[in-house]
Design a protein around this motif. Structure first.
Motif, PDB file in Angstrom:
ATOM      1  N   ARG A 267       0.835  -1.209   0.000  1.00 42.99           N
ATOM      2  CA  ARG A 267       0.000   0.000   0.000  1.00 42.99           C
ATOM      3  C   ARG A 267       0.867   1.254   0.000  1.00 42.99           C
ATOM      4  O   ARG A 267       0.622   2.208  -0.716  1.00 42.99           O
ATOM      5  N   GLY A 268       1.920   1.218   0.809  1.00 44.32           N
ATOM      6  CA  GLY A 268       2.837   2.359   0.874  1.00 44.32           C
ATOM      7  C   GLY A 268       3.462   2.644  -0.488  1.00 44.32           C
ATOM      8  O   GLY A 268       3.541   3.794  -0.925  1.00 44.32           O
ATOM      9  N   TRP A 269       3.880   1.575  -1.170  1.00 47.42           N
ATOM     10  CA  TRP A 269       4.536   1.764  -2.473  1.00 47.42           C
ATOM     11  C   TRP A 269       3.570   2.214  -3.547  1.00 47.42           C
ATOM     12  O   TRP A 269       3.959   2.876  -4.501  1.00 47.42           O
ATOM     13  N   VAL A 270       2.295   1.842  -3.409  1.00 45.09           N
ATOM     14  CA  VAL A 270       1.323   2.288  -4.399  1.00 45.09           C
ATOM     15  C   VAL A 270       1.172   3.807  -4.270  1.00 45.09           C
ATOM     16  O   VAL A 270       1.118   4.534  -5.259  1.00 45.09           O
ATOM     17  N   GLU A 271       1.154   4.289  -3.004  1.00 48.14           N
ATOM     18  CA  GLU A 271       1.026   5.731  -2.795  1.00 48.14           C
ATOM     19  C   GLU A 271       2.292   6.466  -3.191  1.00 48.14           C
ATOM     20  O   GLU A 271       2.271   7.507  -3.817  1.00 48.14           O
ATOM     21  N   GLN A 272       3.427   5.912  -2.786  1.00 49.12           N
ATOM     22  CA  GLN A 272       4.696   6.560  -3.121  1.00 49.12           C
ATOM     23  C   GLN A 272       5.639   5.528  -3.733  1.00 49.12           C
ATOM     24  O   GLN A 272       6.306   4.780  -3.010  1.00 49.12           O
ATOM     25  N   PRO A 273       5.657   5.487  -5.061  1.00 45.12           N
ATOM     26  CA  PRO A 273       6.431   4.428  -5.724  1.00 45.12           C
ATOM     27  C   PRO A 273       7.908   4.464  -5.334  1.00 45.12           C
ATOM     28  O   PRO A 273       8.493   5.547  -5.212  1.00 45.12           O
ATOM     29  N   PRO A 274       8.495   3.290  -5.101  1.00 44.76           N
ATOM     30  CA  PRO A 274       9.908   3.237  -4.739  1.00 44.76           C
ATOM     31  C   PRO A 274      10.790   3.596  -5.941  1.00 44.76           C
ATOM     32  O   PRO A 274      10.352   3.421  -7.079  1.00 44.76           O
ATOM     33  N   VAL A 505       4.066 -10.999  -5.380  1.00 45.00           N
ATOM     34  CA  VAL A 505       3.722 -10.531  -4.041  1.00 45.00           C
ATOM     35  C   VAL A 505       3.534  -9.007  -4.018  1.00 45.00           C
ATOM     36  O   VAL A 505       2.718  -8.486  -3.272  1.00 45.00           O
ATOM     37  N   THR A 506       4.287  -8.285  -4.858  1.00 38.85           N
ATOM     38  CA  THR A 506       4.219  -6.818  -4.804  1.00 38.85           C
ATOM     39  C   THR A 506       3.301  -6.227  -5.879  1.00 38.85           C
ATOM     40  O   THR A 506       2.998  -5.031  -5.820  1.00 38.85           O
ATOM     41  N   ASN A 507       2.885  -7.015  -6.851  1.00 39.94           N
ATOM     42  CA  ASN A 507       2.025  -6.531  -7.928  1.00 39.94           C
ATOM     43  C   ASN A 507       0.905  -5.630  -7.376  1.00 39.94           C
ATOM     44  O   ASN A 507       0.261  -6.008  -6.409  1.00 39.94           O
ATOM     45  N   PRO A 508       0.645  -4.435  -7.902  1.00 39.50           N
ATOM     46  CA  PRO A 508       1.117  -3.853  -9.162  1.00 39.50           C
ATOM     47  C   PRO A 508       2.455  -3.113  -9.085  1.00 39.50           C
ATOM     48  O   PRO A 508       2.823  -2.446 -10.054  1.00 39.50           O
ATOM     49  N   VAL A 509       3.137  -3.175  -7.962  1.00 38.51           N
ATOM     50  CA  VAL A 509       4.440  -2.489  -7.873  1.00 38.51           C
ATOM     51  C   VAL A 509       5.502  -3.420  -8.461  1.00 38.51           C
ATOM     52  O   VAL A 509       5.628  -4.561  -8.017  1.00 38.51           O
ATOM     53  N   PRO A 510       6.247  -2.960  -9.483  1.00 39.48           N
ATOM     54  CA  PRO A 510       7.095  -3.896 -10.230  1.00 39.48           C
ATOM     55  C   PRO A 510       8.454  -4.186  -9.583  1.00 39.48           C
ATOM     56  O   PRO A 510       9.501  -3.919 -10.168  1.00 39.48           O
ATOM     57  N   LEU A 511       8.449  -4.758  -8.392  1.00 35.45           N
ATOM     58  CA  LEU A 511       9.715  -5.193  -7.799  1.00 35.45           C
ATOM     59  C   LEU A 511       9.937  -6.647  -8.205  1.00 35.45           C
ATOM     60  O   LEU A 511       8.984  -7.415  -8.305  1.00 35.45           O
ATOM     61  N   LEU A 512      11.219  -7.020  -8.418  1.00 40.01           N
ATOM     62  CA  LEU A 512      11.464  -8.357  -8.985  1.00 40.01           C
ATOM     63  C   LEU A 512      12.147  -9.330  -8.030  1.00 40.01           C
ATOM     64  O   LEU A 512      11.925 -10.528  -8.085  1.00 40.01           O
TER      65      LEU A 512
END
Ligand SMILES: Nc1ncnc2c1ncn2[C@@H]1O[C@H](COP(=O)(O)OP(=O)(O)OP(=O)(O)O)[C@@H](O)[C@H]1O
Ligand SMILES: Nc1ncnc2c1ncn2[C@@H]1O[C@H](COP(=O)(O)OP(=O)(O)OP(=O)(O)O)[C@@H](O)[C@H]1O
Length: 522
Positions: A267-274, A505-512
């Motif tokens: 949720r944090g990364w969706v608000e503020q992308p890493p 696990v992180t989708n939609p944040v694209p960490l690999l």
């Protein structure tokens, strides 16, 4: 169902105990996953179940192996074959006939099935494994993944009560791997088949496993519930690694469990992308291929492919089984067939290819001789190749005969011989078969370093976790054509098939990768 009592084993020409006082019991209708470092003894353990070890390998085994309470040494080979279906690591070596259909029928023939029953089961197996269009094809000419599917099918066809699979998914594309494992787990659930699977890409099997057997380098075996054994294991899939590093409790085994633990971070990364690391800028072109076509009698394997390689870039070549990856690599290399198209920029001797069946290249009497030969051929300082080998897979005795190495160890020797030569363009065909996570990490280190020094590298692979850590760019093939080509972070996370465990696990944040996940927290 399967019971080992005080089993110890040593190979004839070696002092080391490969299995040491192994006691274990796998109940009927359970699936046990066997894990352990490259060369630890997983195949040896599997071989004990159907007496392959020591009947075919030689060596000395003590203790007892019981199936349904009966000592396997008192069973006739035929009785053992009816009970245990076994698929080894090298499908081609296990084939006894020449054509797909014949191979599927062979074991049923031996076991005395009626012709009509055989016919029915062959048809069913062709459908279940998605190989109906290959039925009349010669086994030799199939792609690696197609061969692996036929090998698994030929064993499933006769419905053995025990199924022993040695790295069954190593040559399979992610969808085929999922299909085959789902099929096997259905046999466990619906028919009470007992299954033992050795697999380095544990992330593919874990959700189906009832228990895990961990073989350690010293030959001892720990057997217990999946979570417990993995928590204490140095070898574990990315999701479990992340769970351990984050102290998630209970330790996640499935993506769903992982997503629950990661909800807040996500949720944090969706608000503020890493901030994500940018891929390195690509260098000048080292190899340019245009309109490459390779035709075989029954298929057009490569259907007009353009591809450009650059200095310092590691490219993954992905795509389902039989999509043309190996054929394209051979065409780029120059030794393979090419019916049309041009390859420019590659000077003779400057393109190296490590093939899928790498161990065919080993012909000398010891690992030391192979390494010395590689040094001499490439005019390297003596010891260079052995040093690369020890970086990749430590602990191989240089005096051992290549024939006596585990599959992963053989591959490491061939990889070391090619990598130490440092050719300008390096093509690797499925280089992680038989390699444990730490060997993969070492391979990643070597490839990254070679890329930084300006080499161009192409890795044809189904191993999404390797691609995520090592490759800058992904080219995806389908039916002989390139269907997508872009930076790894654009291609993998968006794909349901190619996403890594962390990306799911992180989708939609694209960490690999695990490292990216941890970095993004800070
Ligand atoms: N015929 C043989 N003679 C002597 N040593 C052998 C022989 N076969 C295997 N070994 C050794 O026994 C050890 C265990 O081999 P095994 O094939 O069981 O390992 P593994 O865990 O299956 O490896 P991998 O992960 O590469 O598949 C290895 O160190 C290997 O070098
Ligand atoms: N020598 C050959 N003769 C005839 N057909 C062949 C030959 N070699 C490969 N093929 C066919 O060409 C197609 C492409 O095979 P290729 O080995 O390039 O696939 P791949 O993408 O590397 O597959 P995998 O992921 O299973 O390794 C397949 O359908 C295969 O059966």
């Amino acid at each position: 169902m399967i019971r080992l009592e005080q089993v110890s084993f040593r190979y004839a020409n070696s002092d080391a105990l490969r299995l040491r006082d192994v006691n274990l019991e796998i109940p009927e209708g359970e699936l046990a996953l066997v894990i352990g470092p490259t060369g630890s003894g997983k195949s040896t353990l599997l071989g004990c179940i159907n007496n392959l070890v020591p009947q075919f390998t030689g060596g000395v085994r003590s203790g007892r192996v019981l199936l349904d309470g009966i000592d396997t040494t008192s069973l006739l080979p035929r009785e053992l074959a009816t009970t245990v279906g076994y698929v080894g690591q090298d499908p081609l070596a296990g084939f006894v006939t020449d054509v797909v259909e014949e191979e599927l029928a062979y074991s049923m023939e031996q076991l005395g099935f009626s012709p009509s029953e055989m016919r029915r089961r062959v048809e069913e197996t062709l459908d279940l494994l998605g190989i109906a269009d290959l039925r009349g094809r010669p086994l030799r000419n199939l792609s690696g993944g197609q061969q692996q599917r036929v090998a698994i099918g030929s064993v499933l066809a006769s419905s053995p009560r025990i199924l022993v699979l040695d790295e069954p998914s190593s040559a399979l594309d992610p969808v085929a791997a999922e299909d085959v494992l789902a099929l096997v787990s259905r046999l466990v659930r619906d028919l009470g088949t007992t299954v033992v699977i050795a697999e380095h890409r544990m992330e593919r099997v874990i959700e189906f496993a009832d228990s895990v057997l961990r073989v350690d380098a010293g030959g001892s075996v720990t057997h217990g519930p999946t979570r417990e054994v993995l928590a204490g294991s140095p070898i574990r899939p990315p999701l479990v690694e992340l769970g351990v590093r984050q102290r998630w409790d209970p330790l996640p085994l499935t993506i769903r469990e992982g997503r629950r633990h990661a909800a807040e971070a996500r949720r944090g990364w969706v608000e503020q992308p890493p901030t994500l690391p940018a891929p390195p800028g690509a260098g000048p072109v080292t190899l340019a291929a245009e309109r490459i076509v390779v035709r075989y009698p029954q298929v057009v394997a490569v259907a007009g492919v353009d591809v450009t390689l650059r200095r310092g870039e590691v490219t993954a070549l992905m795509g389902r089984n039989g999509s043309g990856k190996s054929t394209l690599l051979w065409a780029l290399h120059g030794a393979g067939r090419r019916d049309a198209g041009t390859v420019r920029g590659a000077e003779a001797g400057q393109v190296a290819l490590v093939p899928q069946t790498a161990s065919d290249l080993l012909y000398l009497a010891s690992v030391a001789a192979e390494c010395a030969n590689a040094d001499a051929e490439a005019e390297l300082a003596p010891g260079s190749t052995l040093e690369v080998l020890q970086q990749l897979v430590p602990g191989i005795d240089p005096q051992s005969h290549p024939r006596d190495l585990s599959e992963g160890q053989k591959l490491a020797v061939v990889l070391a011989a090619e990598l130490s030569r440092r050719p300008g363009v390096i093509l690797l065909d499925e280089p992680t078969r038989g390699l444990d996570y730490s060997a993969k990490q070492a391979l990643n280190g070597i490839l990254t370093q070679l890329a930084e020094q300006g080499h161009s590298i192409v890795v044809a692979t189904h191993d999404v976790e390797l691609v995520a850590t090592t490759c800058h760019r992904v080219v995806v093939m389908a039916e002989g054509e390139v269907v997508s080509d872009g930076p790894t972070r654009d291609v993998l996370p968006g794909s349901a098939l190619l996403a890594t465990q962390v990306a799911k696990v992180t989708n939609p944040v694209p960490l690999l990768t695990v490292e990216e996940f941890l970095d993004a927290l800070h």
